[in-house]
Design a protein around this motif. Sequence first.
Motif, PDB file in Angstrom:
ATOM      1  N   UNK A 117       0.815  -1.219   0.000  1.00 59.33           N
ATOM      2  CA  UNK A 117       0.000   0.000   0.000  1.00 59.33           C
ATOM      3  C   UNK A 117       0.844   1.263   0.000  1.00 59.33           C
ATOM      4  N   UNK A 118       1.896   1.283   0.847  1.00 60.31           N
ATOM      5  CA  UNK A 118       2.762   2.467   0.885  1.00 60.31           C
ATOM      6  C   UNK A 118       3.467   2.644  -0.460  1.00 60.31           C
ATOM      7  N   UNK A 119       3.986   1.557  -1.006  1.00 55.41           N
ATOM      8  CA  UNK A 119       4.695   1.653  -2.294  1.00 55.41           C
ATOM      9  C   UNK A 119       3.777   2.184  -3.388  1.00 55.41           C
ATOM     10  N   UNK A 120       2.552   1.688  -3.437  1.00 53.30           N
ATOM     11  CA  UNK A 120       1.581   2.183  -4.426  1.00 53.30           C
ATOM     12  C   UNK A 120       1.276   3.663  -4.184  1.00 53.30           C
ATOM     13  N   UNK A 121       1.134   4.051  -2.928  1.00 48.16           N
ATOM     14  CA  UNK A 121       0.842   5.444  -2.601  1.00 48.16           C
ATOM     15  C   UNK A 121       1.950   6.386  -3.025  1.00 48.16           C
ATOM     16  N   UNK A 122       3.203   5.997  -2.761  1.00 49.26           N
ATOM     17  CA  UNK A 122       4.334   6.816  -3.201  1.00 49.26           C
ATOM     18  C   UNK A 122       4.355   6.905  -4.730  1.00 49.26           C
ATOM     19  N   UNK A 123       4.146   5.775  -5.388  1.00 48.48           N
ATOM     20  CA  UNK A 123       4.174   5.729  -6.855  1.00 48.48           C
ATOM     21  C   UNK A 123       3.092   6.627  -7.458  1.00 48.48           C
ATOM     22  N   UNK A 124       1.894   6.599  -6.903  1.00 47.61           N
ATOM     23  CA  UNK A 124       0.777   7.369  -7.454  1.00 47.61           C
ATOM     24  C   UNK A 124       0.879   8.864  -7.175  1.00 47.61           C
ATOM     25  N   UNK A 125       1.475   9.237  -6.051  1.00 51.62           N
ATOM     26  CA  UNK A 125       1.419  10.631  -5.628  1.00 51.62           C
ATOM     27  C   UNK A 125       2.756  11.371  -5.596  1.00 51.62           C
ATOM     28  N   UNK A 126       3.859  10.648  -5.770  1.00 49.67           N
ATOM     29  CA  UNK A 126       5.176  11.293  -5.739  1.00 49.67           C
ATOM     30  C   UNK A 126       6.115  10.671  -6.769  1.00 49.67           C
ATOM     31  N   UNK A 127       5.557  10.305  -7.893  1.00 52.45           N
ATOM     32  CA  UNK A 127       6.314   9.576  -8.920  1.00 52.45           C
ATOM     33  C   UNK A 127       7.616  10.278  -9.315  1.00 52.45           C
ATOM     34  N   UNK A 128       7.578  11.585  -9.489  1.00 47.73           N
ATOM     35  CA  UNK A 128       8.766  12.317  -9.926  1.00 47.73           C
ATOM     36  C   UNK A 128       9.882  12.298  -8.880  1.00 47.73           C
ATOM     37  N   UNK A 129       9.539  12.113  -7.627  1.00 52.03           N
ATOM     38  CA  UNK A 129      10.541  12.119  -6.564  1.00 52.03           C
ATOM     39  C   UNK A 129      11.066  10.726  -6.222  1.00 52.03           C
ATOM     40  N   UNK A 130      10.512   9.678  -6.838  1.00 53.42           N
ATOM     41  CA  UNK A 130      10.870   8.311  -6.465  1.00 53.42           C
ATOM     42  C   UNK A 130      12.367   8.014  -6.501  1.00 53.42           C
ATOM     43  N   UNK A 131      13.113   8.456  -7.527  1.00 49.55           N
ATOM     44  CA  UNK A 131      14.552   8.137  -7.509  1.00 49.55           C
ATOM     45  C   UNK A 131      15.249   8.656  -6.247  1.00 49.55           C
ATOM     46  N   UNK A 132      14.913   9.847  -5.806  1.00 52.39           N
ATOM     47  CA  UNK A 132      15.541  10.423  -4.611  1.00 52.39           C
ATOM     48  C   UNK A 132      15.038   9.770  -3.322  1.00 52.39           C
ATOM     49  N   UNK A 133      13.841   9.186  -3.359  1.00 53.37           N
ATOM     50  CA  UNK A 133      13.221   8.618  -2.157  1.00 53.37           C
ATOM     51  C   UNK A 133      13.408   7.111  -2.034  1.00 53.37           C
TER      52      UNK A 133
END
Length: 194
Positions: A103-119
């Motif tokens: 759930x957390x991984x999906x939430x990050x992917x859906x709402x902060x996709x552009x920041x994923x490499x840094x996060x």
Amino acid sequence: MKKDMKRILAQTLIVAALGASVAQAKECKGVNFPDQATVEGSNLTLNGLGLRQATAFKVNVYVAALYVTKTSSDPNALLGANTPSELILQFVRNVGGDDLQKGWSEGFEKNSKDQLPALKERIATFNGWMADVKTGERLTFTHKPGAGVSVNVNGTVKGTIKGDDFAKALLAIWLGTDPPNPEIKAGLLGGACG
């Protein structure tokens, strides 16, 4: 006699008003949260309660409470505020650690996709701290500007994920453009819970 009646009425109104302010806790699905919280010296106010529902059958999973320094119904104002905040999730059913991580991984992917490499590494650490939770248990995420997000799993502090960027991305899971369910976002923004 009239003077005594007025005095008694005034005292009754004062006591009633004081009693009302003490009983200002909010409730959702049998879960109660106080209107105020103090986190490391910061006074926070309950912004709202939201109900996480899963599947097409709208199974109740947890009640979320968002505490902030300045309440708002604007998700962008809350996401843009680099001030102390606390998000508490009280579970109303058992949930496996693997389901939380997904759930957390999906939430990050859906709402902060552009920041994923840094996060990416910090999300992996965060997910690694998740364990099975049972009904009545809590997850608490406390944002301390400049320090990051303290993660507490049912009373045990797991550690702090550094970075205000992580704090914003975490909160965006619920307040971003694609929350787990629309009702949870509406509730956390001060609308009805559930």
